[in-house]
Design an enzyme around this catalytic site. Structure first.
Site, PDB file in Angstrom:
ATOM      1  N   SER A   1       0.863  -1.186   0.000  1.00  0.00           N
ATOM      2  CA  SER A   1       0.000   0.000   0.000  1.00  0.00           C
ATOM      3  C   SER A   1       0.896   1.232   0.000  1.00  0.00           C
ATOM      4  CB  SER A   1      -0.852  -0.003   1.278  1.00  0.00           C
ATOM      5  OG  SER A   1      -1.473   1.258   1.465  1.00  0.00           O
TER       6      SER A   1
ATOM      7  N   TYR B   1      -2.487   0.212  10.379  1.00  0.00           N
ATOM      8  CA  TYR B   1      -2.385  -0.184   8.966  1.00  0.00           C
ATOM      9  C   TYR B   1      -1.034   0.254   8.383  1.00  0.00           C
ATOM     10  CZ  TYR B   1      -3.904  -0.692   4.054  1.00  0.00           C
ATOM     11  OH  TYR B   1      -4.020  -1.046   2.730  1.00  0.00           O
TER      12      TYR B   1
HETATM   13  P1  NAP Z   1     -11.582  -5.755   0.856  1.00  0.00           P
HETATM   14  O1  NAP Z   1     -12.499  -5.601  -0.293  1.00  0.00           O
HETATM   15  O2  NAP Z   1     -11.969  -5.305   2.189  1.00  0.00           O
HETATM   16  O3  NAP Z   1     -11.149  -7.296   0.897  1.00  0.00           O
HETATM   17  C1  NAP Z   1     -10.285  -7.766   1.906  1.00  0.00           C
HETATM   18  C2  NAP Z   1     -10.156  -9.265   1.760  1.00  0.00           C
HETATM   19  O4  NAP Z   1      -9.303  -9.747   2.813  1.00  0.00           O
HETATM   20  C3  NAP Z   1     -11.479  -9.980   1.873  1.00  0.00           C
HETATM   21  O5  NAP Z   1     -11.520 -11.063   0.961  1.00  0.00           O
HETATM   22  C4  NAP Z   1     -11.455 -10.503   3.302  1.00  0.00           C
HETATM   23  O6  NAP Z   1     -12.255 -11.673   3.393  1.00  0.00           O
HETATM   24  C5  NAP Z   1      -9.974 -10.814   3.451  1.00  0.00           C
HETATM   25  N1  NAP Z   1      -9.543 -10.930   4.849  1.00  0.00           N
HETATM   26  C6  NAP Z   1      -9.604  -9.991   5.819  1.00  0.00           C
HETATM   27  N2  NAP Z   1      -9.147 -10.495   6.978  1.00  0.00           N
HETATM   28  C7  NAP Z   1      -8.787 -11.782   6.721  1.00  0.00           C
HETATM   29  C8  NAP Z   1      -8.251 -12.826   7.505  1.00  0.00           C
HETATM   30  N3  NAP Z   1      -7.996 -12.655   8.817  1.00  0.00           N
HETATM   31  N4  NAP Z   1      -7.978 -14.007   6.919  1.00  0.00           N
HETATM   32  C9  NAP Z   1      -8.242 -14.196   5.601  1.00  0.00           C
HETATM   33  N5  NAP Z   1      -8.747 -13.258   4.809  1.00  0.00           N
HETATM   34  C10 NAP Z   1      -9.025 -12.052   5.359  1.00  0.00           C
HETATM   35  O7  NAP Z   1     -10.191  -5.018   0.554  1.00  0.00           O
HETATM   36  P2  NAP Z   1      -9.355  -4.765  -0.780  1.00  0.00           P
HETATM   37  O8  NAP Z   1      -9.406  -3.324  -1.030  1.00  0.00           O
HETATM   38  O9  NAP Z   1      -9.679  -5.742  -1.832  1.00  0.00           O
HETATM   39  O10 NAP Z   1      -7.905  -5.062  -0.189  1.00  0.00           O
HETATM   40  C11 NAP Z   1      -7.087  -6.145  -0.600  1.00  0.00           C
HETATM   41  C12 NAP Z   1      -5.647  -5.797  -0.242  1.00  0.00           C
HETATM   42  O11 NAP Z   1      -5.254  -4.617  -0.960  1.00  0.00           O
HETATM   43  C13 NAP Z   1      -5.435  -5.508   1.233  1.00  0.00           C
HETATM   44  O12 NAP Z   1      -4.214  -6.063   1.651  1.00  0.00           O
HETATM   45  C14 NAP Z   1      -5.357  -3.986   1.263  1.00  0.00           C
HETATM   46  O13 NAP Z   1      -4.619  -3.520   2.355  1.00  0.00           O
HETATM   47  C15 NAP Z   1      -4.687  -3.694  -0.050  1.00  0.00           C
HETATM   48  N6  NAP Z   1      -4.886  -2.330  -0.534  1.00  0.00           N
HETATM   49  C16 NAP Z   1      -6.127  -1.912  -0.908  1.00  0.00           C
HETATM   50  C17 NAP Z   1      -6.282  -0.611  -1.367  1.00  0.00           C
HETATM   51  C18 NAP Z   1      -7.610  -0.071  -1.828  1.00  0.00           C
HETATM   52  O14 NAP Z   1      -7.694   1.116  -2.216  1.00  0.00           O
HETATM   53  N7  NAP Z   1      -8.662  -0.861  -1.849  1.00  0.00           N
HETATM   54  C19 NAP Z   1      -5.177   0.265  -1.449  1.00  0.00           C
HETATM   55  C20 NAP Z   1      -3.943  -0.206  -1.059  1.00  0.00           C
HETATM   56  C21 NAP Z   1      -3.805  -1.510  -0.607  1.00  0.00           C
HETATM   57  P3  NAP Z   1     -13.000 -12.178   4.731  1.00  0.00           P
HETATM   58  O15 NAP Z   1     -13.496 -10.947   5.439  1.00  0.00           O
HETATM   59  O16 NAP Z   1     -14.046 -13.073   4.186  1.00  0.00           O
HETATM   60  O17 NAP Z   1     -11.965 -12.926   5.505  1.00  0.00           O
END
Ligand code: NAP
Length: 254
Positions: A143, A156
């Site tokens: 990130s 975070y």
């Molecule tokens: P999201 O839509 O909230 O999805 C998060 C995923 O992580 C879900 O599938 C959730 O599934 C899973 N998860 C959370 N806790 C978990 C656990 N303890 N064990 C296994 N799975 C778990 O978020 P996203 O935006 O797609 O984010 C994905 C990644 O990209 C993350 O690492 C995030 O930090 C990174 N990121 C996102 C952004 C952005 O703008 N969206 C920017 C920078 C980085 P369950 O709840 O079913 O477990």
């Protein structure tokens, strides 16, 4: 993309958002995908859709905070598909959002456990299989918060900064075993996580409009590309989707 057909990938956080899109992107390149998250039902629905389209996909319930559960998910992947070549450490949470003085200590520790220790768990459980396969690729979803401090996101930012250093440290250890390690910052992406950020109203990221965020398919395309042979020269690096040279190589608009 070359070198992907016939490979096997374990994708954490695959129940929605960037993880779900990455499962599609890899499956379309001929990779057998194991979708892992705590929400087994959501992963299973996505895997069923992929299978209906002719791709190889399975789902496993897995909390990355629990090493035994992660180990079982890794073993299940190898039992089902025969080997393990690609890890996408994508599972993540942003909470707690807010001033440190108001954070719940359990919630703060939970964020670091999922976002940093969770990736360690998956890598630790998978390495013997990847070295047996004589190589592989690990993508740790990073990130901008790994490198830029943001108020209200202390857990975070700290967890993602730790993950970035984990990436670079293990890249030094694993290169000889033919395992390429990448950190990858996906930019801001229109997912549930950004919805929670917007709702918080804290720090400049929360002020961004929903339409300013990329579709999850955009970082997914880049993550799949990192797993291909074309990205070999970038191994060991912490990369960002904002990098114009990377975007050109992935085939994204600059
Ligand atoms: P999201 O839509 O909230 O999805 C998060 C995923 O992580 C879900 O599938 C959730 O599934 C899973 N998860 C959370 N806790 C978990 C656990 N303890 N064990 C296994 N799975 C778990 O978020 P996203 O935006 O797609 O984010 C994905 C990644 O990209 C993350 O690492 C995030 O930090 C990174 N990121 C996102 C952004 C952005 O703008 N969206 C920017 C920078 C980085 P369950 O709840 O079913 O477990």
């Amino acid at each position: 993309m070359t070198g992907l057909k016939g490979k096997v990938a374990l994708i954490t956080g695959a129940s929605r958002g960037i993880g779900e899109a990455t499962a599609y992107a890899l499956a379309k390149e001929g990779v057998s995908v194991m979708l892992a998250a705590r929400s087994h039902g959501a992963c299973e629905t996505i895997a069923e859709t992929l299978r209906a389209e002719g791709y190889q996909a399975e789902a496993v319930a897995c909390d990355v905070a629990d090493f035994q559960g992660v180990d079982a998910a890794v073993n299940r992947t190898v039992a089902r598909f025969g080997h393990l070549d690609i890890l996408i450490n994508n599972a993540g949470v942003i909470d707690p959002i807010g001033p440190l003085s108001e954070t719940n200590p359990d919630s703060w520790a939970n964020c670091v456990t999922i976002d940093l220790v969770g990736a360690y768990h998956v890598i630790r459980a998978s390495l013997s299989h990847m070295t047996a396969a004589r190589g592989g690729v690990i993508v740790n979803v990073s990130s901008g918060a790994a490198h830029r401090p943001l108020e209200g996101w202390s857990a975070y930012c700290a967890a993602k900064a730790g993950l970035a250093m984990l990436t670079r440290s293990i890249a030094l250890e694993l290169g000889e075993a033919g395992i390429r390690v990448y950190g990858f910052g996906p930019g801001t992406v229109d997912t549930d996580m950004q919805g929670a950020i917007r709702a918080s109203g804290i720090n400049p990221i929360s002020q961004m409009k929903r339409e300013d965020h990329a579709s999850p398919a955009v970082p997914a395309q880049a993550i799949a590309w990192l797993c291909s042979d074309e990205a070999a020269d970038l191994a060991g690096q912490e990369l960002s989707i904002r990098d114009e040279d990377l975007r050109r190589r992935v085939g994204l608009p600059t």
